[in-house]
Design a protein around this motif. Structure first.
Motif, PDB file in Angstrom:
ATOM      1  N   UNK A  90      18.881   0.525  -0.029  1.00  0.00           N
ATOM      2  CA  UNK A  90      18.527  -0.234   1.171  1.00  0.00           C
ATOM      3  C   UNK A  90      18.256  -1.695   0.822  1.00  0.00           C
ATOM      4  N   UNK A  91      17.842  -1.959  -0.422  1.00  0.00           N
ATOM      5  CA  UNK A  91      17.554  -3.329  -0.841  1.00  0.00           C
ATOM      6  C   UNK A  91      18.818  -4.121  -1.216  1.00  0.00           C
ATOM      7  N   UNK A  92      19.947  -3.433  -1.330  1.00  0.00           N
ATOM      8  CA  UNK A  92      21.173  -4.131  -1.707  1.00  0.00           C
ATOM      9  C   UNK A  92      21.497  -5.220  -0.695  1.00  0.00           C
ATOM     10  N   UNK A  93      21.724  -6.420  -1.184  1.00  0.00           N
ATOM     11  CA  UNK A  93      22.073  -7.522  -0.307  1.00  0.00           C
ATOM     12  C   UNK A  93      20.912  -8.145   0.439  1.00  0.00           C
ATOM     13  N   UNK A  94      19.681  -7.700   0.158  1.00  0.00           N
ATOM     14  CA  UNK A  94      18.524  -8.240   0.871  1.00  0.00           C
ATOM     15  C   UNK A  94      18.229  -9.671   0.445  1.00  0.00           C
ATOM     16  N   UNK A  95      17.837 -10.478   1.419  1.00  0.00           N
ATOM     17  CA  UNK A  95      17.374 -11.837   1.143  1.00  0.00           C
ATOM     18  C   UNK A  95      15.853 -11.888   1.086  1.00  0.00           C
ATOM     19  N   UNK A  96      15.205 -10.903   1.714  1.00  0.00           N
ATOM     20  CA  UNK A  96      13.741 -10.871   1.715  1.00  0.00           C
ATOM     21  C   UNK A  96      13.253  -9.444   1.880  1.00  0.00           C
ATOM     22  N   UNK A  97      12.099  -9.154   1.283  1.00  0.00           N
ATOM     23  CA  UNK A  97      11.433  -7.861   1.412  1.00  0.00           C
ATOM     24  C   UNK A  97       9.995  -8.124   1.837  1.00  0.00           C
ATOM     25  N   UNK A  98       9.566  -7.449   2.898  1.00  0.00           N
ATOM     26  CA  UNK A  98       8.217  -7.608   3.442  1.00  0.00           C
ATOM     27  C   UNK A  98       7.489  -6.277   3.309  1.00  0.00           C
ATOM     28  N   UNK A  99       6.378  -6.261   2.583  1.00  0.00           N
ATOM     29  CA  UNK A  99       5.608  -5.030   2.377  1.00  0.00           C
ATOM     30  C   UNK A  99       4.321  -5.093   3.200  1.00  0.00           C
ATOM     31  N   UNK A 100       4.209  -4.187   4.165  1.00  0.00           N
ATOM     32  CA  UNK A 100       3.024  -4.092   5.017  1.00  0.00           C
ATOM     33  C   UNK A 100       2.534  -2.654   4.878  1.00  0.00           C
ATOM     34  N   UNK A 101       1.532  -2.459   4.035  1.00  0.00           N
ATOM     35  CA  UNK A 101       1.117  -1.109   3.665  1.00  0.00           C
ATOM     36  C   UNK A 101      -0.267  -1.156   3.043  1.00  0.00           C
ATOM     37  N   UNK A 102      -0.856   0.018   2.865  1.00  0.00           N
ATOM     38  CA  UNK A 102      -2.107   0.090   2.122  1.00  0.00           C
ATOM     39  C   UNK A 102      -1.837  -0.275   0.662  1.00  0.00           C
ATOM     40  N   UNK A 103      -2.866  -0.825   0.010  1.00  0.00           N
ATOM     41  CA  UNK A 103      -2.703  -1.272  -1.358  1.00  0.00           C
ATOM     42  C   UNK A 103      -3.566  -0.512  -2.342  1.00  0.00           C
ATOM     43  N   UNK A 104      -4.082  -1.231  -3.324  1.00  0.00           N
ATOM     44  CA  UNK A 104      -4.844  -0.588  -4.378  1.00  0.00           C
ATOM     45  C   UNK A 104      -3.944   0.252  -5.259  1.00  0.00           C
ATOM     46  N   UNK A 105      -4.499   1.311  -5.823  1.00  0.00           N
ATOM     47  CA  UNK A 105      -3.724   2.180  -6.694  1.00  0.00           C
ATOM     48  C   UNK A 105      -2.590   2.886  -5.984  1.00  0.00           C
ATOM     49  N   UNK A 106      -2.695   3.030  -4.647  1.00  0.00           N
ATOM     50  CA  UNK A 106      -1.662   3.689  -3.869  1.00  0.00           C
ATOM     51  C   UNK A 106      -0.629   2.743  -3.294  1.00  0.00           C
ATOM     52  N   UNK A 107      -0.655   1.489  -3.713  1.00  0.00           N
ATOM     53  CA  UNK A 107       0.316   0.518  -3.202  1.00  0.00           C
ATOM     54  C   UNK A 107       1.730   1.055  -3.443  1.00  0.00           C
ATOM     55  N   UNK A 108       2.595   1.031  -2.418  1.00  0.00           N
ATOM     56  CA  UNK A 108       3.938   1.609  -2.600  1.00  0.00           C
ATOM     57  C   UNK A 108       4.764   0.951  -3.688  1.00  0.00           C
ATOM     58  N   UNK A 109       4.448  -0.301  -4.046  1.00  0.00           N
ATOM     59  CA  UNK A 109       5.226  -0.983  -5.086  1.00  0.00           C
ATOM     60  C   UNK A 109       4.730  -0.694  -6.498  1.00  0.00           C
ATOM     61  N   UNK A 110       3.549  -0.092  -6.637  1.00  0.00           N
ATOM     62  CA  UNK A 110       2.990   0.080  -7.974  1.00  0.00           C
ATOM     63  C   UNK A 110       3.905   0.864  -8.929  1.00  0.00           C
ATOM     64  N   UNK A 111       4.571   1.943  -8.488  1.00  0.00           N
ATOM     65  CA  UNK A 111       5.478   2.636  -9.421  1.00  0.00           C
ATOM     66  C   UNK A 111       6.817   1.912  -9.581  1.00  0.00           C
ATOM     67  N   UNK A 112       6.973   0.784  -8.874  1.00  0.00           N
ATOM     68  CA  UNK A 112       8.270   0.109  -8.860  1.00  0.00           C
ATOM     69  C   UNK A 112       8.129  -1.381  -9.170  1.00  0.00           C
ATOM     70  N   UNK A 113       7.165  -1.730 -10.017  1.00  0.00           N
ATOM     71  CA  UNK A 113       6.916  -3.136 -10.316  1.00  0.00           C
ATOM     72  C   UNK A 113       8.128  -3.799 -10.972  1.00  0.00           C
ATOM     73  N   UNK A 114       8.839  -3.062 -11.814  1.00  0.00           N
ATOM     74  CA  UNK A 114      10.023  -3.635 -12.456  1.00  0.00           C
ATOM     75  C   UNK A 114      11.084  -3.975 -11.424  1.00  0.00           C
ATOM     76  N   UNK A 115      11.259  -3.124 -10.419  1.00  0.00           N
ATOM     77  CA  UNK A 115      12.223  -3.385  -9.351  1.00  0.00           C
ATOM     78  C   UNK A 115      11.794  -4.598  -8.538  1.00  0.00           C
ATOM     79  N   UNK A 116      10.495  -4.687  -8.242  1.00  0.00           N
ATOM     80  CA  UNK A 116       9.989  -5.822  -7.469  1.00  0.00           C
ATOM     81  C   UNK A 116      10.245  -7.125  -8.223  1.00  0.00           C
ATOM     82  N   UNK A 117       9.958  -7.110  -9.511  1.00  0.00           N
ATOM     83  CA  UNK A 117      10.162  -8.309 -10.316  1.00  0.00           C
ATOM     84  C   UNK A 117      11.652  -8.657 -10.414  1.00  0.00           C
TER      85      UNK A 117
END
Length: 306
Positions: A90-117
């Motif tokens: 779903x991220x293929x070709x994206x120009x921007x990603x907006x994350x609106x979610x709970x954070x802390x240890x359960x942040x949805x990006x935490x297991x995917x930090x390498x992808x985010x970077x």
């Protein structure tokens, strides 16, 4: 699960992705504009959380995406529901990603930090809204400092409810936005990059003393924030823009968004829509991203069952 215009759903279906519409009405048609390819904007909406009308991640993302798609600007916004997408295509070709979610240890990006970077490294704009700006110290914090320029750090930042009085900074993100006052759970005393490198404050205010009336705690207070606000009266930045070295990748953080009803406020909603366009490298119009005040029906659509 994902929510997307028909053309994108068909493309994803061919690739074997499981996507479907969750909107209570027909999705907005993609924005019609002049020449040029539309910029794809992917919203990552977190799971249901908090009381009704609070942390309405899905409804908030769908409302913002709908307004972007109706704006007439060269954008195509899609929403991924219930956290990080199972299929990252779903991220293929994206120009921007907006994350609106709970954070802390359960942040949805935490297991995917390498992808985010890696997305930021490739020029994709990254943004986080409300609790989405909080990640644990360590790898999470270091990644967010590099990707969006700042984050909510426990035992440093605080999360009180208060009336913010804002005079937006002079920046493309603030086009068409007036001075405004609104009550929210405005997190502040964020942990920013050293010397604010690449960071531009957009919304700032000096919080009232009663925002620090709670005892010290991981989210409620600490000696550093008390000295900054109660003694030095330093303005606290609750929205910021970030440009990584070279200007290829843009980002923003926005600590408001606790109350769903606030998306009806034209300046509150408008400055976030402007910021999303900006991180996608879409020129923000002089009067801001076109966006009509949502109706009560729009505001009530897609709320989580809580």
């Amino acid at each position: 699960m994902a929510i997307a215009p028909r053309s994108l759903i068909l493309a994803l279906a061919c690739a074997g992705a499981a996507t479907f519409l969750l909107m209570s009405r027909s999705p907005a048609e993609p924005a019609k504009s002049g020449s040029g390819e539309k910029k794809k904007i992917v919203f990552v909406a977190g799971r249901p959380s908090h009381a009704p009308g609070e942390h309405e991640h899905r409804a908030g993302c769908m409302l913002l995406a709908d307004h972007l798609n109706k704006s007439g600007m060269p954008v195509e916004a899609v929403v991924v529901d219930n956290g990080w997408p199972k299929d990252e295509k779903i991220f293929d070709g994206a120009s921007a990603v907006v994350i609106y979610a709970d954070g802390g240890g359960g942040h949805p990006a935490m297991p995917h930090l390498a992808k985010l970077r890696s997305m930021a490294d490739s020029g994709v704009g990254i943004s986080c809204i409300h609790y989405g700006v909080e990640v644990p110290k360590g790898d999470g914090g270091k990644t967010f400092l590099d990707v969006i320029g700042g984050y909510f750090e426990t035992d440093w930042s605080v999360n009180p409810h208060w009336d913010g009085n804002f005079k937006p900074a002079k920046h493309e993100i603030a086009r068409g936005i007036s001075e405004f006052k609104i009550r929210d759970e405005w997190y502040y005393h964020m942990r920013f990059r050293e010397n604010m490198e690449g960071v531009t404050p957009i919304l700032s205010d000096v919080p009232p003393a009663d925002t620090l009336s709670r005892p010290d705690g991981a989210h409620s207070g600490n000696p550093a924030v008390r000295a900054a606000v109660l003694e030095r009266k330093e303005p606290q930045h609750v929205m910021w823009a970030f440009e990584r070295s070279g200007g290829k990748s843009r980002a923003f953080g926005f600590t408001g968004g606790h109350f769903h009803k606030n998306w009806k406020h034209d300046d509150h909603r408008g400055i976030v829509l402007n910021a999303i366009a900006w991180i996608a490298h879409v020129d923000v119009p002089t009067d801001g991203v076109p966006s009509k005040t949502p109706s009560e029906e729009e505001m009530a659509a897609n709320l989580d069952k809580k």
